[in-house]
Design an enzyme around this catalytic site. Structure first.
Site, short mmCIF file in Angstrom:
data_model
loop_
_atom_site.label_atom_id
_atom_site.label_comp_id
_atom_site.label_asym_id
_atom_site.label_seq_id
_atom_site.Cartn_x
_atom_site.Cartn_y
_atom_site.Cartn_z
N CYS A 242 0.85 -1.20 0.00
CA CYS A 242 0.00 0.00 0.00
C CYS A 242 0.88 1.24 0.00
CB CYS A 242 -0.85 0.01 1.27
SG CYS A 242 -1.72 -1.54 1.52
N ARG B 165 1.39 1.68 -6.00
CA ARG B 165 1.64 0.69 -4.93
C ARG B 165 0.37 -0.04 -4.55
NH1 ARG B 165 6.40 1.46 -2.23
NH2 ARG B 165 5.61 0.33 -0.44
N TRP C 183 -3.85 -1.82 -1.35
CA TRP C 183 -3.89 -3.02 -2.20
C TRP C 183 -4.28 -4.13 -1.24
CZ3 TRP C 183 -0.19 -7.31 -3.15
CH2 TRP C 183 -0.53 -8.06 -4.28
N ASN D 239 1.15 -0.13 6.12
CA ASN D 239 1.53 -0.94 4.95
C ASN D 239 2.24 -2.16 5.50
OD1 ASN D 239 2.26 -1.99 2.50
ND2 ASN D 239 4.10 -0.72 2.33
N GLY D 240 1.76 -3.35 5.11
CA GLY D 240 2.39 -4.58 5.58
C GLY D 240 1.30 -5.58 5.94
N GLU E 62 11.15 -12.77 -20.69
CA GLU E 62 10.81 -11.42 -20.22
C GLU E 62 9.79 -10.77 -21.15
OE1 GLU E 62 10.89 -9.82 -17.70
OE2 GLU E 62 10.56 -7.76 -18.34
N LYS F 74 6.04 -9.32 -20.08
CA LYS F 74 5.61 -7.94 -20.39
C LYS F 74 4.25 -7.94 -21.05
CE LYS F 74 7.60 -5.77 -18.32
NZ LYS F 74 8.29 -6.70 -17.53
N GLU G 222 1.33 -9.17 -18.66
CA GLU G 222 0.95 -8.38 -17.47
C GLU G 222 0.32 -7.05 -17.84
OE1 GLU G 222 4.01 -7.10 -14.78
OE2 GLU G 222 5.50 -6.99 -16.35
N HIS H 86 9.04 -30.85 -29.46
CA HIS H 86 8.76 -31.83 -28.39
C HIS H 86 7.40 -31.62 -27.77
CE1 HIS H 86 12.81 -33.33 -28.74
NE2 HIS H 86 13.24 -32.08 -28.74
N LYS I 119 3.17 -2.66 -7.81
CA LYS I 119 4.55 -2.43 -8.23
C LYS I 119 5.53 -3.25 -7.40
CE LYS I 119 8.07 -0.87 -10.40
NZ LYS I 119 8.36 -1.49 -11.72
C1 AGP Z 1 7.70 -7.11 -13.71
O1 AGP Z 1 7.22 -6.39 -14.84
C2 AGP Z 1 6.65 -7.32 -12.68
N1 AGP Z 1 6.06 -6.11 -12.27
C3 AGP Z 1 7.10 -8.21 -11.54
O2 AGP Z 1 7.35 -9.48 -12.08
C4 AGP Z 1 8.37 -7.77 -10.78
O3 AGP Z 1 9.50 -7.88 -11.61
C5 AGP Z 1 8.56 -8.71 -9.57
O4 AGP Z 1 7.45 -8.56 -8.73
C6 AGP Z 1 9.86 -8.43 -8.79
O5 AGP Z 1 9.82 -7.12 -8.28
P1 AGP Z 1 11.17 -6.54 -7.62
O6 AGP Z 1 12.21 -6.48 -8.71
O7 AGP Z 1 10.79 -5.20 -7.09
O8 AGP Z 1 11.59 -7.49 -6.54
#
Ligand code: AGP
Length: 613
Positions: A2, A27, A74, A100-101, A488, A492, A495, A511, A608
């Site tokens: 959060c 966040r 969140w 937050n937590g 990767e 992208k 997500e 395979h 994030k």
């Molecule tokens: C990446 O686009 C995502 N938002 C997610 O996979 C992110 O890389 C992952 O949560 C790790 O985050 P961090 O690098 O802050 O630990």
């Protein structure tokens, strides 16, 4: 995860708090709330939905108080609702708290407080905190000196789990108390005004003089003072960091979305990350960790541990590190790592990568490895983030604030810094690879300019995005480092466009996965390694003969006649190629998401930084 903001000063708090929340929405953004001290009482307004909706509540415009706290959520415990939104107050409305937590022992604490006569309105774990503070504040034996800070100290000492909290009270209306454990919290200072936030960009426009709280720290804040206490309530001194980012760096700089800004910031981010580590003629400079030859010579295994994009950066660097120092490198997903009983001892080196430095899975994996005797290095993009407080050594990428949920510049910066680290290790070990080391150094120096070249060629990517944005499935294929980049690229697209996507090693198609290929299916190939050219080209030809439409990212001599959609990238060492080959595919994901009219920076269900396991 959060977002928290707080203000104590002489201005109206509510506009400052709302503006801070808007910067922290990445966040978490399913509900939001604000509380200010209005005369003798606390006024608190909360709303399910985005910060903008809270801002538009007419009651919020009536808030004139100059001390307040606010929160964007969140949801972890309790569905998104106005009742579950923060701030939470105790039964007597004397204390307001934002958090937050996760409070892992909140049900025991609810039972304890219930037996003491407290009731609860929400389903959240957080609501135990203001009532615990009230419990300690009103106890007969409560010390009169620093009464509020003491009550908060006792309350948080009962909490198990993670917290960053800010507390205001009508009983001591000129103070704010903050405390943190495992969740980030910073304090910005100006004369007669103090700002608190979950992270720096939310308050940078007001001040770049920032205190970063450590785990266990408590701070008692007034308009013209801050007193810091450690977990034993001893008064401590803390160093004030001077943040060099300017406020604009945390804004969009004219780009439509943070993600697009951050994609285009990659030349600078890589250049900043290289920094002074590659001065001509010198050895690679890692004075910030200074690992000895004796120690490295004893290392039998290296684990790179991370989540999501950070883990993909590790995948990209594994071959470079192994090739240079001939030490086995395993790349592990953090949430799996500690539960698979990895082989760890004092001859194991753990490298944890985390852009935010707050990812609970990665921090937990690092802590577990440390307990088993391994030395740990954290690679993070956030100064003073939680993981940097746990690791034996910390190396920062200097990508600047990455606001978009989809990580882009952090990925290329992580590959850059890890490649430099591999070179540093090779030089410490004095391996006989001078030519390769010097070649890699030259190639790394050229990455920023080569990334800029790739970024100039966006039109064909926009066009291809228009062709595929209605697809249900998209496949990415590659061999070696191209497969790492494909992983990767697939993440992208998934997500931020919500299109199902998978990455396959090209050689694996036959395979099984090739059964998925049919007329007009989209397959995106990456081919950057001359050694693998023939095989990779035939793998792509196999899907074309089965009706797939393809896009090819390459720097090899391949004929457009056979492969109609080619995006050419500059020549680069194959082991560094993901830094370039990912760029067009970051852009492709972005343009597909825009075609679908989605919120690129804040995709559904994601945050994030995932500070819960
Ligand atoms: C990446 O686009 C995502 N938002 C997610 O996979 C992110 O890389 C992952 O949560 C790790 O985050 P961090 O690098 O802050 O630990």
């Amino acid at each position: 995860m959060c977002g928290i903001v707080g203000y104590i000063g002489n201005e109206k708090a509510s506009p400052i708090l709302i503006k801070g929340l808007l910067k922290l929405e990445y966040r978490g953004y399913d509900s939001a709330g604000i509380a200010t001290l209005e005369g003798e009482n606390i006024s608190c307004f909360k709303n399910k939905g985005r910060v903008k909706e809270l801002q538009n509540m007419k009651e919020v415009s009536t808030l004139n108080g100059t001390i307040g706290i606010a929160h964007t959520r969140w949801a972890t415990h309790g569905k998104p609702s106005s009742t579950n939104a923060h701030p939470h107050l105790d039964n007597s409305n004397s204390f307001a708290v934002v958090h937050n937590g996760i409070i892992e022992n909140y049900s025991e604490l609810r039972t304890f407080l219930g037996n003491a006569g407290y009731t609860f309105l929400s389903e959240t774990d957080t609501e135990v905190i203001p009532n615990l503070i009230h419990y300690y504040y009103t106890k007969e034996d409560a010390e009169e000196k620093n009464k509020l800070a003491n009550a908060v100290r006792k309350a948080v000492s009962d909490l198990k789990g993670s917290y960053a909290i800010s507390v205001i009270s009508k009983l001591e209306p000129n103070k704010m108390i903050v405390a943190r454990k495992d969740s980030p919290l910073v304090i910005g200072i100006k004369e007669n005004e103090k700002y608190i936030a979950s992270d720096i960009p939310a308050i940078l426009e007001y001040t770049n003089n920032i205190y970063i709280l450590n785990d266990g720290d408590i701070a008692e804040i007034t308009r013209n003072s801050i007193t810091f206490y450690d977990k034993d309530f001893n008064v401590i001194d803390k160093k004030c960091e001077v943040i060099t980012w300017d406020a604009k760096a945390a804004d969009k700089n004219g780009y439509e979305d943070y993600m697009l800004k951050e994609i285009f910031e990659q030349p600078v981010a890589i250049r900043e990350t290289i920094g002074t580590r590659l001065n001509i003629g010198d050895k690679c400079n890692f004075d910030d960790i200074n690992i000895s030859k004796e120690y490295l010579s004893e290392i039998s295994r290296i684990y790179i541990v991370a989540c999501g994009t950070a883990m993909h950066a590790g995948l990209a660097v594994k071959p470079i590190m192994e090739r240079l120092i001939s030490i086995p490198v395993e790349v592990d997903i953090a949430s799996e790592f500690r539960y698979r009983d990895p082989l760890i001892d004092e001859r194991t080196l753990i490298i944890c990568i985390s852009q935010s430095g707050e990812t609970a899975d990665t921090i937990a994996a690092l802590k577990s490895a440390k307990e088993q005797g391994a030395k740990t290095i954290a690679i993070s993009n956030v100064i003073g983030s939680s993981i940097t407080r746990e690791a034996d050594y910390t190396i920062y990428t200097h990508a600047g604030p990455e606001i978009a949920v989809a990580s882009t510049k952090a990925y290329t910066s992580q590959i850059t810094i890890l490649s430099l680290l591999a070179i540093y290790f090779a030089e410490v070990l004095d391996v006989d690879e001078k030519n390769m080391i010097n070649n890699l150094k030259d190639e790394i120096r050229e990455l920023p300019s080569k990334v800029s070249i790739v970024l100039e060629n966006t039109e064909p990517i926009k066009e291809f995005a228009k062709r595929i944005y209605k697809e249900k499935d998209v496949f990415f294929i590659g061999r070696g480092s191209d497969y790492a980049a494909s992983m990767e690229a697939s993440l992208k697209l998934k997500e931020i466009s919500y299109i199902h996507s998978d990455a396959y090693q090209s050689g694996e198609l036959k395979h099984g996965p090739i059964a998925l290929i049919e007329e007009d299916v989209t397959v995106i190939g990456i081919i950057t390694d001359r050694r693998l050219l023939e095989k990779s080209v035939s793998n792509l030809a196999e899907v074309i003969t089965r009706g797939a439409k393809t896009l090819l990212i390459t720097n090899q001599n391949i004929n457009e006649a056979e492969f109609p959609n080619i995006i050419r990238i500059p020549q680069v060492h194959p082991l560094l190629s993901p830094v370039l080959s990912i760029i067009p595919l970051q852009l492709l994901a972005y343009y597909v998401s825009k075609e679908k009219g989605l919120d690129v920076d804040k995709p559904r269900n994601l945050a994030k930084s995932v500070t819960v396991e």
